[in-house]
Every structure is written in C-alpha cells, then in structure tokens.
Design an enzyme around this catalytic site. Structure first.
Site: not given
Length: 390
Positions: A90-92, A121, A185, A246, A249, A298
C-alpha cells in the site's frame, strides 16, 4: 542438539519441550490426492510414515508421543502461499494508506505453513533487508518463509549488488520479483532487459539449487502478457523461469495466461476479490494446464489477507462443488513445484511435516503442524506464535 527441545532449534521460540513423535490417527489423507483414512507418524520435523502405525509399540519405546485424533477430519499438506507482502504494502494513495506487516498468527491460522514475501511498488521506504528480517522472524516462530529479491522496478534493488549473487548467496532468496509489467507503475522495461533479469535469476538458481524464478506482477494494461511471450520467442529463456501473478484481472488476460501456461510457465490467481471459483472454471474450460496454476493471497495489499486463501478453498469445495483433491494442488503441490521446494506441498515420507487438519464437512481448520511443530491446536494459535518472541 536434543530434538525433543525445539526451543533450542528455533531461537528460543518456546521453553517447553514437545513430544519426540506425533501420531495423527483416523484422518482422511489428501497428499494432495485422496489416499483414504491413514495414520501419519511425524518425528524430527518430517513425515516418517503414512499408513498403519502401531501406537502401542511406539509408546513402549519411551520416546514420547502425542496422538492427535483426526476422526471426521481431512489431513492435507500445509498451504504454500507464493505471494505475500510480509512487511506490508500500500501507500500508493499517500502515507496514510500504508498497510501493516502480516502477523505469524494470521498466516498459521489460515493453514499456510510456507510463505514467500515480496516488495511491490514501494522499494524506497520498504527494504529487502527488512523483508529478510521478517522472513527470519517467521522461521523462528515455526513457519517456513522465503522472499524474492527486487521489486516492481527494473533494474531491481538487491541485497548484495546483483540478482545473481542474491539468489546464490542468500539462502532465503528464491528468485526475483514481483517485477511489474502492463502497469503504469512499471518502469516499462524492454524485452531485452527482462531477458537479462530472468537469465540472471535462473542461473543463480542453477548454481544454488533453487527455482531461480522471476515473479511478474501483471497489471491491467492492454499489452497483458505480450512481453513474456516475446521473451520466449526472441530469447533463450526457459518457460519454467517465468511465474506471472494476478492473471484474474480480466477474461482476456486469463486467456493470455492459459497460452503462457501451455508453453511451460507458471501462472497465479490471487484471492483478493474472493472470486476464485469462476476463474478456476474459466481456466479449466479454456484448456489451461492444471499443474501450472497456483493460488496466492497477495497479503497485505488492500483487500489481500491470508485468511482469504483458506476461505477461497472452502468456497471452491463447499459452495461450488469442486472436488477437494482437484483444488488442493493449486494451494500446495503446484506452488511448491513453481518455487522448487521439493519438501513442501505434498504429504509423503521424508517430506517436511507441514500438515493441516480440517473438519471434513466444513473444512474448518482444527490443527496446523509446521515442520512437525503444532502451531494451531483446536483452532487456537499456540504460544510460539503469540508469546514474547512473536
């Protein structure tokens, strides 16, 4: 070192000795294939026997034995989760959206006995050194843990200066990843750059006896897996070195992944959206190679959690009627094969004693053993996971 005293073997995780042997009786064994009701004898961290065991004779030896009643349960291999953000992700959307580390209790209570950590990321405020420290902490707590060197970017960050030397010199590094493709990203690497990266990881694996895989994060971009197909078309790259996650999607991406798996690569579906059953049916109906498909949690990304891995296995079998013996390999034998972990993912003699006991009717987790140590008893985490060393 006295094997009856695991505290000495695991950095002081627990001061209480455990029995020399553990005997599981009356459970229906899945290896992951169904084997029927069998006994399982565990000692020195590995499976000693699957089949008839004379418990009275063992007790007369005076070695110390604990018996677990598996009546009404299935015994399966411990789950191998090939993709966890063990120190958080996270943190995006800013620093306020950073997510915490994954606790050992969450992992073990989900039936996961082997986890592989990765950076995503953020390779600036989250480091490979911190990830390696987390991996070693989980080992002390009784689990098996590994990591991928690198992160989303190319060239990737490393611990020793190169992907090749990380894989060769650091015991816990299985490969490189998760390298981002088809995503805004991503650092938008060329196919030639990816070929060099995949080759370095693979050669490192051959030198160190590891899988040497490159684990690819696949974003929602329109190019999907085209660069991975180009790798195989244009360069001397073995398909087994490629491991894409992933792939659930979009239906188009899944179809592309089926083609990649047919070429010999491994592909992975995450459980973030808790929609595994329809994706499995689509993969099967599209001619996907069953042995090349894995499932991951994940965790900890937004929406990703270890418990969802077990929850989606339950959903496949109880809610959608898929046979347990058909679903289990995606959580056990297949990821172990993708990661080159020959002692994991299967119940067989001389394999690590990573065993999950679940209620036959509900698939509720009752007991979890990791390398022979009982980490979860009657659905409750044991002191090794929750005590002062956790």
């Amino acid at each position: 070192m006295n094997p009856a005293h695991p505290a000495q073997a695991h950095g002081g995780c627990s001061v209480a000795p455990r029995p020399f042997l553990t005997l599981i009786e009356g459970a229906e064994v899945f290896t992951p294939k169904p084997l029927g009701v069998q006994s399982i004898l565990v000692g020195c961290g590995e499976i000693l026997r699957i089949g008839d065991v004379e418990s009275a004779a063992l007790e007369r030896c005076g070695l110390g034995i604990e018996t677990l009643d598996g009546s009404g349960c299935v015994a399966t291999p411990g789950f191998v989760d090939p993709h966890q953000h063990l120190i958080g992700a996270g943190g995006e959307q800013g620093f306020g959206t950073r997510l915490p580390e994954v606790p050992a209790t969450d992992i073990a209570l989900s039936g996961i006995t082997t986890a592989v950590g990765c950076l995503g990321t953020d390779t600036v405020t989250r480091s490979l050194a911190a990830l390696l420290g987390k991996v070693r902490q989980l080992e002390v707590q009784g689990l098996t843990a590994y990591l991928y060197t690198g992160g989303f970017q190319v060239p990737p960050p490393t611990l020793t200066g190169s992907v090749l030397s990380d894989v060769v010199l650091i015991d816990k590094v299985l490969g490189v990843g998760e390298i981002a493709i088809s995503d805004v990203r991503s650092s938008q690497p060329s196919v030639a750059e990816l070929a060099r990266l995949v080759s370095d990881a693979w050669v490192g694996g051959t030198l160190s006896g590891k899988a040497g895989v490159t684990h690819f994060h696949v974003g929602p971009g329109r190019r999907r897996l085209s660069c991975l197909h180009a790798l195989l078309d244009q360069h001397e790259v073995t398909p087994a070195a490629i491991y894409a996650t992933h792939i659930n999607r979009t239906p188009e991406l899944l179809s592309d992944a089926i083609g990649l798996a047919r070429r010999g690569a491994f592909v992975d579906i995450d459980t973030v959206d808790e929609d595994l059953p329809p994706w499995l049916r689509r993969y099967r109906d599209g001619g996907g190679v069953p042995e090349r498909l894995t499932v991951s949690s994940d965790a900890h990304t937004r929406g990703g959690a270890p418990r969802k891995l077990h929850g989606q296995l339950v959903a496949c079998c109880r809610d959608h009627g898929l046979p347990l013996g058909e679903v289990l390999p995606l959580f056990t034998a297949n990821p172990a094969a993708a990661l080159g972990l020959s002692r994991k993912g299967r119940l067989r003699e001389q394999a690590d004693a990573d065993i999950v006991l679940m209620r036959r009717d509900s698939l509720q987790i009752v007991h979890v053993l990791a390398r022979g140590r009982l980490l979860v008893r009657d659905g409750q985490p044991q002191p090794c996971l929750t005590g002062p060393h956790a």
